[in-house]
Write an enzyme that holds these catalytic residues in place. Structure first.
Site, PDB file in Angstrom:
ATOM      1  N   GLU A   1       0.880  -1.275   0.117  1.00 40.49           N
ATOM      2  CA  GLU A   1      -0.019   0.050   0.011  1.00 40.49           C
ATOM      3  C   GLU A   1       0.797   1.391   0.117  1.00 40.49           C
ATOM      4  O   GLU A   1       0.598   2.210  -0.840  1.00 40.49           O
ATOM      5  CB  GLU A   1      -0.830   0.012   1.149  1.00 40.49           C
ATOM      6  CG  GLU A   1      -1.930  -1.159   1.190  1.00 40.49           C
ATOM      7  CD  GLU A   1      -1.364  -2.357   2.035  1.00 40.49           C
ATOM      8  OE1 GLU A   1      -2.265  -2.959   2.825  1.00 40.49           O
ATOM      9  OE2 GLU A   1      -0.074  -2.684   1.766  1.00 40.49           O
TER      10      GLU A   1
ATOM     11  N   CYS B   1      -2.805  -3.822   7.258  1.00 40.36           N
ATOM     12  CA  CYS B   1      -2.253  -4.000   8.517  1.00 40.36           C
ATOM     13  C   CYS B   1      -2.700  -2.894   9.388  1.00 40.36           C
ATOM     14  O   CYS B   1      -2.712  -1.702   8.856  1.00 40.36           O
ATOM     15  CB  CYS B   1      -0.788  -4.257   8.791  1.00 40.36           C
ATOM     16  SG  CYS B   1       0.372  -2.850   8.097  1.00 40.36           S
TER      17      CYS B   1
ATOM     18  N   ALA C   1      20.046 -49.159  -6.851  1.00 40.92           N
ATOM     19  CA  ALA C   1      20.208 -50.024  -5.558  1.00 40.92           C
ATOM     20  C   ALA C   1      21.355 -49.436  -4.694  1.00 40.92           C
ATOM     21  O   ALA C   1      21.261 -49.643  -3.428  1.00 40.92           O
ATOM     22  CB  ALA C   1      20.031 -51.517  -5.684  1.00 40.92           C
TER      23      ALA C   1
ATOM     24  N   ARG D   1      20.016 -21.908  -6.213  1.00 37.56           N
ATOM     25  CA  ARG D   1      20.735 -21.376  -7.341  1.00 37.56           C
ATOM     26  C   ARG D   1      19.951 -20.870  -8.563  1.00 37.56           C
ATOM     27  O   ARG D   1      19.363 -21.810  -9.180  1.00 37.56           O
ATOM     28  CB  ARG D   1      21.894 -22.533  -7.667  1.00 37.56           C
ATOM     29  CG  ARG D   1      22.790 -22.992  -6.711  1.00 37.56           C
ATOM     30  CD  ARG D   1      23.531 -24.141  -7.183  1.00 37.56           C
ATOM     31  NE  ARG D   1      22.940 -25.359  -7.405  1.00 37.56           N
ATOM     32  CZ  ARG D   1      22.479 -26.255  -6.299  1.00 37.56           C
ATOM     33  NH1 ARG D   1      22.779 -25.693  -5.029  1.00 37.56           N
ATOM     34  NH2 ARG D   1      21.933 -27.426  -6.506  1.00 37.56           N
TER      35      ARG D   1
END
Length: 369
Positions: free
Chosen positions: A60, A83, A172, A215
């Site tokens: 604002e 606020c 694996a 990054r």
């Protein structure tokens, strides 16, 4: 509260623009919400602004500065209730009153206790017409982590996983670089950048030694997320990238474990309670992150921690990258989840978005609950 029927087509146009402005702060405002503001006289826009960084002026204020005297008698479109309290900046509701705006249209009400309804109240007490609820859902979605932290007391948790077509995440032997192509890996950096924290486990640190940093292309601003490692017995070895001080880092360990080791000179260690089976309390971990102002937590971890988060009901979104490859039955699974005795206990997800990134597919899933 106003219904959608109370808003004109022009109201929708200006609020949609305010949301576009708010998104410019996607990587930089945390722990604050992303907010945009448009000030207009009918079709004529006299001021625009968005919250750029925590501690700096709110949306604002930037819009009012741009509008100057032309703000008097205008309508202000704000994506979040202005606020009404003094924090690191003065109340935006007071600024709108002082500027003499005639009407304020708000997308979403602010649940923060020091604001919740008070911003609207201040405006109305000053004789300003206030309408709220225009494009509320997109405004809440833009700040899904902020609303989660304030309303639920924990961050919004997004788990990122990459898998082959046969649902495997690594060979694996643990090799996983790279399942996806470069376009998908670059996309992950943007999800990291919008997050308040990047969470992983000690198993991933031991296996991959990740940096858990952002990054982005040079010149693109972001607020460095907090690196968080769940390391029950503090087994993260010296020389690990997460101990290098390159980003703010928090190691969460079991209460009572000695964290005085010189390995941890550049990071913060904090003890957490454990569950009955000796694992770190994931709910307590998220409460701690919320207390530190974390809105969105981006999880990059192995199948055990990711599975534990699912089992605890703490995953809000699954960010899944699917590569057009097959790794075979012996490769490592996507998640390690408890054995289910009934189909009714299954985890249900709904597809939010799908996008092609080079040869890979990105799927975003939300908890159906």
């Amino acid at each position: 509260m106003s219904t959608a029927d109370a808003f004109s087509a022009l109201d929708h146009v200006h609020m949609a623009r305010a949301l576009v402005l708010a998104e410019r702060g996607l990587f930089t405002t945390q722990p604050n919400p992303r907010v945009g503001c448009v000030i207009s006289h009918g079709e004529v826009v006299v001021g625009e602004g968005w919250h750029q960084r925590a501690g700096e002026p709110h949306a604002e204020v930037y819009a009012l500065r741009a509008a100057g005297e032309r703000a008097r008698g205008a309508t202000a479109y704000v994506t979040l209730e202005p606020c009404a309290h003094y924090g690191r900046t003065p109340p935006c509701a007071d600024a709108l009153v002082a500027a003499g705006v005639a009407r304020v249209v708000i997308a979403a009400e602010d649940p923060f206790p020091q604001v919740a309804g008070r911003g609207i109240g201040k405006l109305r007490e000053a004789g300003i017409a206030v309408a709220s609820g225009l494009l509320r859902e997109p405004a809440r979605e833009l700040n899904v982590g902020f609303f989660s932290r304030i309303e639920r007391g924990r961050p919004f948790v997004r788990v990122k996983l990459a898998m082959s077509l046969d649902g495997r995440t690594a060979l694996a032997n643990g090799e996983s670089k790279w399942i996806t192509d470069e376009a998908a890996r670059n996309d992950v950096q943007r999800w990291r950048a919008r997050s308040s924290a990047i969470l992983s486990g000690s198993g991933t640190v031991l296996a991959d030694n990740p940096r858990l940093t952002v990054r982005l292309p040079e010149g693109e601003a972001f607020a460095p997320p907090l690196r968080v490692v769940l390391d029950r017995s503090l087994r993260t070895p010296a020389g690990s990238h997460v101990l290098d001080g390159a980003a703010p880092t928090l190691l969460l360990h079991a209460a009572g474990v000695d964290a005085s080791d010189a390995r941890f000179a550049q990071v913060q260690c904090l003890g957490l309670p454990s569950t009955a089976d000796g694992e770190l309390d994931l709910h307590a971990a998220l409460r701690e992150l919320a207390a530190r102002g974390c809105n969105e937590v981006h999880v990059e971890a192995g199948p055990t921690l990711c599975g534990a988060l699912f089992a605890a009901g703490l995953v809000d979104e699954l960010l899944l990258y699917v590569a057009p490859i097959l790794l075979g039955d012996a490769a490592r699974p996507l998640l390690r989840l408890p054995v289910l005795e009934q189909m009714s206990a299954r985890w249900s997800l709904r597809l939010l978005e799908q996008r092609q990134l080079g040869v890979d597919l990105r799927l975003r899933w939300r908890s159906a609950g």
